[in-house]
Design a protein around this motif. Sequence first.
Motif, PDB file in Angstrom:
ATOM      1  N   GLU A   5       0.825  -1.211   0.000  1.00 34.56           N
ATOM      2  CA  GLU A   5       0.000   0.000   0.000  1.00 34.56           C
ATOM      3  C   GLU A   5       0.860   1.262   0.000  1.00 34.56           C
ATOM      4  O   GLU A   5       0.585   2.218  -0.736  1.00 34.56           O
ATOM      5  N   ASN A   6       1.902   1.250   0.810  1.00 31.71           N
ATOM      6  CA  ASN A   6       2.784   2.426   0.869  1.00 31.71           C
ATOM      7  C   ASN A   6       3.559   2.621  -0.428  1.00 31.71           C
ATOM      8  O   ASN A   6       3.770   3.756  -0.877  1.00 31.71           O
ATOM      9  N   LEU A   7       3.983   1.513  -1.052  1.00 30.44           N
ATOM     10  CA  LEU A   7       4.669   1.630  -2.349  1.00 30.44           C
ATOM     11  C   LEU A   7       3.727   2.190  -3.404  1.00 30.44           C
ATOM     12  O   LEU A   7       4.128   3.046  -4.213  1.00 30.44           O
ATOM     13  N   GLU A   8       2.490   1.713  -3.394  1.00 32.25           N
ATOM     14  CA  GLU A   8       1.510   2.229  -4.356  1.00 32.25           C
ATOM     15  C   GLU A   8       1.246   3.712  -4.116  1.00 32.25           C
ATOM     16  O   GLU A   8       1.100   4.500  -5.072  1.00 32.25           O
ATOM     17  N   ALA A  12       1.993   6.632  -6.800  1.00 31.36           N
ATOM     18  CA  ALA A  12       0.927   7.576  -7.164  1.00 31.36           C
ATOM     19  C   ALA A  12       1.390   9.013  -6.947  1.00 31.36           C
ATOM     20  O   ALA A  12       1.091   9.908  -7.761  1.00 31.36           O
ATOM     21  N   ALA A  13       2.147   9.254  -5.880  1.00 31.91           N
ATOM     22  CA  ALA A  13       2.642  10.610  -5.603  1.00 31.91           C
ATOM     23  C   ALA A  13       3.581  11.068  -6.708  1.00 31.91           C
ATOM     24  O   ALA A  13       3.534  12.226  -7.149  1.00 31.91           O
ATOM     25  N   VAL A  14       4.439  10.161  -7.185  1.00 32.99           N
ATOM     26  CA  VAL A  14       5.371  10.526  -8.266  1.00 32.99           C
ATOM     27  C   VAL A  14       4.586  10.741  -9.556  1.00 32.99           C
ATOM     28  O   VAL A  14       4.859  11.690 -10.307  1.00 32.99           O
ATOM     29  N   GLU A  15       3.621   9.894  -9.836  1.00 33.25           N
ATOM     30  CA  GLU A  15       2.836  10.035 -11.057  1.00 33.25           C
ATOM     31  C   GLU A  15       2.010  11.315 -11.065  1.00 33.25           C
ATOM     32  O   GLU A  15       1.803  11.938 -12.103  1.00 33.25           O
ATOM     33  N   SER A  25      11.889  15.574 -15.222  1.00 33.67           N
ATOM     34  CA  SER A  25      11.844  15.755 -13.776  1.00 33.67           C
ATOM     35  C   SER A  25      10.467  16.212 -13.331  1.00 33.67           C
ATOM     36  O   SER A  25       9.660  16.679 -14.125  1.00 33.67           O
ATOM     37  N   CYS A  26      10.232  16.074 -12.013  1.00 33.31           N
ATOM     38  CA  CYS A  26       8.963  16.526 -11.448  1.00 33.31           C
ATOM     39  C   CYS A  26       9.218  17.129 -10.078  1.00 33.31           C
ATOM     40  O   CYS A  26      10.258  16.924  -9.482  1.00 33.31           O
ATOM     41  N   VAL A  27       8.226  17.846  -9.599  1.00 29.03           N
ATOM     42  CA  VAL A  27       8.334  18.476  -8.290  1.00 29.03           C
ATOM     43  C   VAL A  27       7.518  17.636  -7.311  1.00 29.03           C
ATOM     44  O   VAL A  27       6.320  17.426  -7.500  1.00 29.03           O
ATOM     45  N   ILE A  28       8.173  17.114  -6.283  1.00 30.73           N
ATOM     46  CA  ILE A  28       7.539  16.254  -5.297  1.00 30.73           C
ATOM     47  C   ILE A  28       7.800  16.856  -3.920  1.00 30.73           C
ATOM     48  O   ILE A  28       8.885  17.365  -3.635  1.00 30.73           O
ATOM     49  N   ASN A  29       6.803  16.732  -3.059  1.00 27.63           N
ATOM     50  CA  ASN A  29       6.967  17.181  -1.689  1.00 27.63           C
ATOM     51  C   ASN A  29       7.880  16.170  -1.006  1.00 27.63           C
ATOM     52  O   ASN A  29       7.531  15.009  -0.806  1.00 27.63           O
ATOM     53  N   ARG A  30       9.057  16.624  -0.670  1.00 31.72           N
ATOM     54  CA  ARG A  30      10.096  15.763  -0.126  1.00 31.72           C
ATOM     55  C   ARG A  30       9.639  15.113   1.188  1.00 31.72           C
ATOM     56  O   ARG A  30       9.854  13.929   1.387  1.00 31.72           O
ATOM     57  N   SER A  31       9.068  15.877   2.088  1.00 31.79           N
ATOM     58  CA  SER A  31       8.700  15.332   3.399  1.00 31.79           C
ATOM     59  C   SER A  31       7.625  14.247   3.274  1.00 31.79           C
ATOM     60  O   SER A  31       7.664  13.227   3.965  1.00 31.79           O
ATOM     61  N   LEU A  34       9.356  11.133   1.846  1.00 30.58           N
ATOM     62  CA  LEU A  34      10.236  10.542   2.851  1.00 30.58           C
ATOM     63  C   LEU A  34       9.411   9.817   3.923  1.00 30.58           C
ATOM     64  O   LEU A  34       9.810   8.745   4.398  1.00 30.58           O
ATOM     65  N   GLN A  35       8.269  10.388   4.288  1.00 35.55           N
ATOM     66  CA  GLN A  35       7.407   9.707   5.267  1.00 35.55           C
ATOM     67  C   GLN A  35       6.910   8.365   4.710  1.00 35.55           C
ATOM     68  O   GLN A  35       6.892   7.348   5.417  1.00 35.55           O
ATOM     69  N   LEU A  36       6.498   8.363   3.442  1.00 34.18           N
ATOM     70  CA  LEU A  36       6.045   7.118   2.825  1.00 34.18           C
ATOM     71  C   LEU A  36       7.176   6.075   2.776  1.00 34.18           C
ATOM     72  O   LEU A  36       6.976   4.901   3.084  1.00 34.18           O
ATOM     73  N   LEU A  37       8.360   6.532   2.406  1.00 36.22           N
ATOM     74  CA  LEU A  37       9.508   5.604   2.321  1.00 36.22           C
ATOM     75  C   LEU A  37       9.885   5.098   3.716  1.00 36.22           C
ATOM     76  O   LEU A  37      10.279   3.941   3.863  1.00 36.22           O
TER      77      LEU A  37
END
Length: 158
Positions: A5-8, A12-15, A25-31, A34-37
């Motif tokens: 679930e966390n990987l999905e 989804a966040a990257v997509e 490249s894309c702009v992703i909220n780092r925090s 990192l919380q998901l990872l």
Amino acid sequence: MDVVENLEAAIAAVEEARSVPLSASCVINRSELLQLLDKIKVSFPNDLARAISIQRDKENILEDAHKQADAIIEQAREEVARLVEQTTIVSSARKEANRILAEANTDGEKSREEIDAYIDSRLATLEVILNKTLDVISKGRDKLDGFETKHALSELKN
């Protein structure tokens, strides 16, 4: 499974992240990522251990199922062999019973014929004895009546 679930969620966040113009490249909220990872990192050992346990259980279950199947097959083979043997025994017993019955009938008929022949010979002997006895009785009665054979012959000549 939390890891999946966390990987999905991370995928989804990257997509869904905003693309940077003219690049891959894309702009992703780092925090957030990192919380998901971190969640994935924390839950990964538990989920991996559960997966390994399930895999072992699967192998044990399959092994038990194969053993049970082999036992059932062996039992079925023994039952079939027993039924075939029983059928053979019954068939042999019937044949033997028919043979014994036919032999008994033949012996009975032969004995009956022998008994009939014996009785007939005994009756014939008795008949001869009775005829002789009747002759003796008849002669004895004739003597008692005074009628002698010689006297009867002499009357015939006259």
